[in-house]
Enzyme design. Structure first.
Site, PDB file in Angstrom:
ATOM      1  N   ASP A 287     -27.246  48.484  -2.281  1.00 48.34           N
ATOM      2  CA  ASP A 287     -28.075  47.973  -3.365  1.00 48.34           C
ATOM      3  C   ASP A 287     -29.223  48.974  -3.550  1.00 48.34           C
ATOM      4  O   ASP A 287     -29.441  49.872  -2.720  1.00 48.34           O
ATOM      5  CB  ASP A 287     -28.576  46.552  -3.080  1.00 48.34           C
ATOM      6  CG  ASP A 287     -28.886  45.805  -4.384  1.00 48.34           C
ATOM      7  OD1 ASP A 287     -29.039  46.468  -5.424  1.00 48.34           O
ATOM      8  OD2 ASP A 287     -28.971  44.568  -4.368  1.00 48.34           O
TER       9      ASP A 287
HETATM   10  C1  BGC Z   1     -29.745  44.181  -7.661  1.00 45.98           C
HETATM   11  C2  BGC Z   1     -28.251  44.341  -7.823  1.00 45.98           C
HETATM   12  C3  BGC Z   1     -27.944  45.226  -9.000  1.00 45.98           C
HETATM   13  C4  BGC Z   1     -28.654  46.553  -8.807  1.00 45.98           C
HETATM   14  C5  BGC Z   1     -28.373  47.550  -9.911  1.00 45.98           C
HETATM   15  C6  BGC Z   1     -30.480  45.509  -7.687  1.00 45.98           C
HETATM   16  O1  BGC Z   1     -31.839  45.345  -7.741  1.00 45.98           O
HETATM   17  O2  BGC Z   1     -30.003  43.507  -6.454  1.00 45.98           O
HETATM   18  O3  BGC Z   1     -27.647  43.098  -7.967  1.00 45.98           O
HETATM   19  O4  BGC Z   1     -26.570  45.399  -9.123  1.00 45.98           O
HETATM   20  O5  BGC Z   1     -30.049  46.318  -8.754  1.00 45.98           O
HETATM   21  O6  BGC Z   1     -28.961  47.183 -11.095  1.00 45.98           O
END
Ligand code: BGC
Length: 742
Positions: A287
């Protein structure tokens, strides 16, 4: 020109090397193609494939920081996210394919969670449809639109089980139940990836957030997660596993720690469990900056060590952190990191790029004509309307105040009734709201301008009561009052945890005043989590939970309110009476002192509130009523290799046709470890005409009774079980059976 020739050479090389050899299986052929590329790569180029950078965009369209363009050109960046449109992704892909030394195509990731342009209800809402065909269709349409706009990778499905309504991200999941959550995860993976990843209408799915991200302490986003391994394996793991079994080829490691180890540094999670036990063959992406964040977690002293921990744990791709980019090369050169680990990661990433057919057709997602044709296609909007209606849950309908009758004089109150942005909820991807119709627009269209008055009454947030008098005055002149209340869309989703789950601002206060007018009051809810509706449920005559229903949400609400669609949604998360009951979920354990109301002292209970929730898991009304017969069993003894059939007769005793979700639960009465009081084991969504009856049969097999036993092996234990069937987890018929060993 020189570069382009080199690129072409690479393709010839990959192609011919594969054709010449005598390769039997597709898998081996794929591996050979991947190896033939890896052989040509420098260490820097390999690390380039292991990073993912976000584009830096604004309202006029996506633009990448110039540095990132250079990174793509130099082979230092193999993957981009948050860039879309066929035109823009073609531009970036062209740099990768025609200007970088090896011409390796880019992955384009994006959070296509519940739609790309055509937005469907938020995922929690969709889950309340209990309709796997509709949910798969939603993911399919999302994939088709995203694929037409240059995207080849979605960061979905989110498979995090959660029993924590304070956590804003429950809106992105499928609720509290592992069985239902698993089926939904599968439907979404199939929808996104289609039958074949190489199809230009399919995009790569990403199972997230691995693992147990849905159980943050105190419901605060990103917070620590701690649970027993048994709970993790029996309750939280199943939806991730189901999505992987369904063929998802990427997994996102979560922000949280589990049992003291941040997920992005957990070899147990990312290698031992994910690859060795679950057999996952795709790649793991972190993440957003979660490698860097391991320093804050306190598991490493600096980012240099964080990168090492991550790659050794099994992280293949660093999202946005630049840790791999900055440090891996030196670590290899200094002998701290075996280049084989890097090769492994690159192999997994390239393999997926081959599976997407990007090497042979890198611009397959960058077709502007297709984009124009498919984005907001009428059939997509139709599908969004269908899912939106199916996702709505009727929580109360005293004296059948709903459905509204066409031509009735109604007053519509509440800021949310006039909002289009809120209809889309969080993670609206590339969805636009300026062309959409609000709920009030749709109600007026349906019921005739002259029969509908709108007044804001109050905002969704804040203390301003100045609109109360006008709202009350107008309400006096109406036959019925419809109030649309709930949370601002930004109050659910990421980084949107709350310490209260009440309706914000003064919305309930206005509802209280409207109630005194002695007219039927109908509440339509827009929100992304279970709310404490204890007050509203006494004030409103009817409550329709509409969630954030998407692009077609206003129309869907209208059609349900006026009975063009008979509501059929059922809650997939328990709605508590008060936050003090949280965490509250239907698969709780019994305790040594369960509450029996006749003698409540010294029992497991609250002295100021009942134990049971306001609306249980699986609950939802219809404009019809459904009556269940007693359960009939084909046998009361289930043998090791046998099966048992449990049937009920369900009758629609109402005056209109409708759908019902018939649910089957089981309780294992005695186990080597204690077992939940109920577990969902099956359901069927049926359509019954008014007056019609149907026999619904559930087939129970021993594998459905398996769990992690005392010694942590997975399997069944003989003994007595209860079986329940009903229209929600509370109101059920029950019977007993036994599982025997021969
Ligand atoms: C979130 C994810 C997301 C990623 C990309 C993160 O802050 O937790 O769910 O896919 O950002 O946007």
């Amino acid at each position: 020109m020189k570069k382009y020739i080199f690129t072409s050479l690479l393709f010839v090389l990959i192609f011919t090397s594969c054709n010449k050899s005598n390769i039997s299986s597709t898998e081996e052929r794929l591996d050979q193609r991947v190896d033939s590329v890896i052989k040509l790569m420098t260490l820097e180029e390999k690390i380039g494939q292991m990073v993912l950078y976000t584009s830096d965009w604004d309202v006029t369209g996506p633009t990448l920081k110039s540095g990132y363009l250079d990174d793509i050109r130099s082979g230092n960046c193999g993957n981009i996210f948050n860039a879309h449109t066929a035109k823009y992704t073609r531009k970036l892909q062209k740099i990768a394919v025609e200007e970088s030394r090896l011409g390796i195509p880019l992955l384009f990731g994006y959070d296509v969670i519940h739609g790309h342009k055509t937005i469907f209800p938020i995922s929690l809402g969709e889950s309340a449809s209990w309709d796997m065909v509709a949910i798969e269709k939603s993911a399919r349409v999302s994939a088709i639109e995203a694929a037409a706009s240059g995207i080849n990778w979605t960061f979905a499905p989110m498979c995090d089980i959660s029993v924590e309504p304070r956590w804003g991200r429950v809106s992105e999941g499928a609720g509290e139940d592992p069985y239902l959550g698993s089926l939904i995860a599968v439907a979404r993976v199939h929808g996104f990836q289609g039958n074949d990843l190489s199809d230009s209408l399919s995009i790569l799915a990403c199972v997230k957030h691995f693992a147990a991200y849905g159980a943050p302490l105190a419901g605060r986003d990103y917070n620590t997660v701690d649970m027993s391994k048994r709970v993790f394996l029996d309750t939280y793991l199943p939806p991730y596993k189901a999505a992987i079994d369904a063929g998802a080829m990427s997994v996102m490691s979560s922000f949280n720690e589990l049992d003291g180890i941040p997920a992005s540094g957990s070899k147990y999670l990312l290698t031992d469990l994910l690859r060795t036990e679950l057999g996952f063959k795709g790649f793991v992406v972190t993440d957003y900056t979660s490698i860097n964040e391991m320093v804050n977690h306190g598991i490493v002293a600096n980012e240099v060590d964080a990168g090492l921990l991550a790659i050794k744990a099994g992280v293949d791709m660093d999202m946005q952190g630049e840790v791999y980019f900055k440090y891996l090369k030196n670590q290899v050169n200094e002998g701290l990191l075996d280049v084989k680990l890097i090769d492994e990661s690159v192999r997994r990433i390239l393999k997926v790029k081959f599976m997407l057919d990007l090497f042979d057709d890198p611009y397959k997602y960058c077709n502007e004509e297709r984009e124009k044709r498919l984005v907001y296609a009428p059939e997509h909007l139709e599908a969004a309307l269908d899912v939106a209606k199916k996702s709505m849950v009727l929580l109360k309908n005293e004296n059948n105040v709903l459905p509204l009758q066409k031509g009735e004089k109604i007053v519509v109150i509440g800021e949310l009734a006039a909002s289009t942005r809120d209809l889309l909820g969080s993670w609206k991807a590339a969805g636009d709201w300026d062309f959409m119709k609000s709920t009030i627009d749709e109600i007026k269209l349906y019921n005739g301008e002259s029969n509908v008055i709108y007044t804001e009454g109050c905002k969704k947030m804040g203390e301003d009561r100045s609109g109360f008098p006008a709202a009350i005055a107008l309400a006096r002149r109406a036959d019925k009052i419809v109030m649309v209340i709930g949370e601002d869309w930004e109050w659910s989703g990421e980084a949107a945890s709350r310490t209260s789950i009440k309706i914000p601002g003064v919305q309930t206060e206005l509802l209280e005043k409207l109630k005194t007018l002695n007219k039927p009051v109908i509440v339509v809810l827009m929100n992304g989590r279970p709310l404490d509706l204890s007050k509203e449920s006494t004030l409103a005559d009817a409550i329709l939970e509409a969630w954030y229903p998407g692009t077609m949400g206003g129309k869907a609400i209208t059609q349900v309110l006026f009975g063009d669609y008979n509501p059929s949604g059922k809650l997939t998360m328990t709605f508590p009476r008060t936050l003090g009951q949280v965490p509250i979920f239907y698969y709780e354990k019994n305790t040594g002192r369960p509450l029996y109301l006749e003698n409540p002292k010294y029992k497991s209970r609250y002295i100021d509130c009942p134990n049971d929730p306001l609306y249980p898991f699986g609950f939802g009304l219809s404009y019809s009523t459904f009556v269940y017969s007693d359960i009939k069993l084909s046998t009361s003894e289930l043998t090791e290799n046998g099966n048992l059939e449990a049937s009920v007769n369900v009758t629609n005793t109402g005056g209109v046709d409708g759908e019902e979700v018939v649910q089957c639960y089981i309780r294992d009465l005695v186990g080597s470890v204690t077992r939940p009081v109920k577990e969902l084991k099956g359901f069927e969504k049926i359509y019954l005409k008014a007056g019609e009856s149907k026999v619904i049969t559930f087939k129970i097999t021993p594998d459905m009774l398996a769990f992690h036993r005392l010694d942590m092996t997975y399997g069944t234990e003989p003994g007595d079980f209860k079986l329940f069937i009903g229209g929600n987890s509370r109101d059920v018929k029950e019977t007993n059976f036994a599982l025997s060993v021969q």
